[in-house]
Design a protein around this motif. Structure first.
Motif, PDB file in Angstrom:
ATOM      1  N   ILE A  14       0.858  -1.173   0.000  1.00 53.24           N
ATOM      2  CA  ILE A  14       0.000   0.000   0.000  1.00 53.24           C
ATOM      3  C   ILE A  14       0.896   1.225   0.000  1.00 53.24           C
ATOM      4  O   ILE A  14       1.977   1.223   0.587  1.00 53.24           O
ATOM      5  N   GLU A  15       0.430   2.267  -0.670  1.00 49.60           N
ATOM      6  CA  GLU A  15       1.178   3.518  -0.646  1.00 49.60           C
ATOM      7  C   GLU A  15       0.688   4.320   0.556  1.00 49.60           C
ATOM      8  O   GLU A  15      -0.507   4.587   0.708  1.00 49.60           O
ATOM      9  N   TRP A  16       1.600   4.701   1.417  1.00 48.23           N
ATOM     10  CA  TRP A  16       1.273   5.402   2.663  1.00 48.23           C
ATOM     11  C   TRP A  16       1.269   6.907   2.428  1.00 48.23           C
ATOM     12  O   TRP A  16       1.593   7.391   1.349  1.00 48.23           O
ATOM     13  N   PRO A  69       4.483  -2.943   2.970  1.00 52.09           N
ATOM     14  CA  PRO A  69       3.628  -4.130   2.996  1.00 52.09           C
ATOM     15  C   PRO A  69       2.419  -3.864   3.906  1.00 52.09           C
ATOM     16  O   PRO A  69       2.536  -3.169   4.913  1.00 52.09           O
ATOM     17  N   VAL A  70       1.264  -4.398   3.539  1.00 53.65           N
ATOM     18  CA  VAL A  70       0.048  -4.195   4.329  1.00 53.65           C
ATOM     19  C   VAL A  70      -0.461  -5.553   4.815  1.00 53.65           C
ATOM     20  O   VAL A  70      -0.473  -6.528   4.079  1.00 53.65           O
ATOM     21  N   ILE A  71      -0.852  -5.591   6.094  1.00 54.12           N
ATOM     22  CA  ILE A  71      -1.425  -6.793   6.695  1.00 54.12           C
ATOM     23  C   ILE A  71      -2.831  -6.437   7.157  1.00 54.12           C
ATOM     24  O   ILE A  71      -3.026  -5.502   7.942  1.00 54.12           O
ATOM     25  N   ASP A  72      -3.810  -7.161   6.640  1.00 51.61           N
ATOM     26  CA  ASP A  72      -5.207  -6.917   7.001  1.00 51.61           C
ATOM     27  C   ASP A  72      -5.549  -7.683   8.274  1.00 51.61           C
ATOM     28  O   ASP A  72      -5.286  -8.883   8.382  1.00 51.61           O
ATOM     29  N   VAL A  73      -6.137  -6.978   9.234  1.00 56.99           N
ATOM     30  CA  VAL A  73      -6.575  -7.594  10.483  1.00 56.99           C
ATOM     31  C   VAL A  73      -8.074  -7.371  10.620  1.00 56.99           C
ATOM     32  O   VAL A  73      -8.636  -6.423  10.059  1.00 56.99           O
ATOM     33  N   GLU A  74      -8.736  -8.247  11.350  1.00 61.67           N
ATOM     34  CA  GLU A  74     -10.185  -8.143  11.513  1.00 61.67           C
ATOM     35  C   GLU A  74     -10.577  -7.170  12.609  1.00 61.67           C
ATOM     36  O   GLU A  74     -11.661  -6.606  12.577  1.00 61.67           O
ATOM     37  N   ILE A  75      -9.715  -6.983  13.590  1.00 56.55           N
ATOM     38  CA  ILE A  75     -10.067  -6.124  14.713  1.00 56.55           C
ATOM     39  C   ILE A  75      -8.798  -5.473  15.260  1.00 56.55           C
ATOM     40  O   ILE A  75      -7.729  -6.072  15.260  1.00 56.55           O
TER      41      ILE A  75
END
Length: 133
Positions: A35-37, A44-50
């Motif tokens: 992802i571009e910040w 790198p981007v890590i998707d979390v649910e909460i």
């Protein structure tokens, strides 16, 4: 420091799917998705649910499930009721035969109800004031 003994520690973006919130931090976790910040660099981007943005404890939306204490819950479940808890009559009313039988700790049988009627006729309200045999 020795080389090749520590994991790669780098900047990573964690993105909360529930709240639509992302934050940049350092981690050893890696991901193929980037992802571009805001600073113009790609991470790198890590998707979390909460995360803290969507967790009920941190947002103040947590519900209290246990409304009574554990001791009160235990007593309600396992202690036998006292005669005052099961009486049908008020403190100034004439006792019923059922109340006298329950106060004495006996079973509600016809013989015990007849015995209670005799006690009420002989003693009145005082038939409830003491534990009968």
């Amino acid at each position: 420091m020795k080389s090749d003994t520590h994991p790669d520690y780098h900047q990573v973006v964690f993105r909360d799917q529930a709240a639509g919130y992302a934050f940049l931090t350092r981690s050893t976790a890696s991901s193929d998705t980037t992802i571009e910040w805001d600073d113009g660099q790609t991470y790198p981007v890590i998707d979390v649910e909460i995360s803290s943005e969507s967790h009920p404890f941190y947002t103040g939306k947590a519900r209290v499930v246990d409304s009574e204490g554990q001791i009160a819950k235990f007593r309600r479940r396992y202690e036998s009721p006292t005669p005052d808890d099961v009486l049908h009559t008020g403190p100034d009313a004439e006792p019923t035969p059922e109340d006298v039988v329950l106060a004495s700790g006996r079973d509600l049988t016809e013989a015990n109800l007849a015995w209670a009627r005799e006690q009420i006729a002989a003693e009145g309200r005082s038939a409830l004031d003491r534990r009968l045999p």
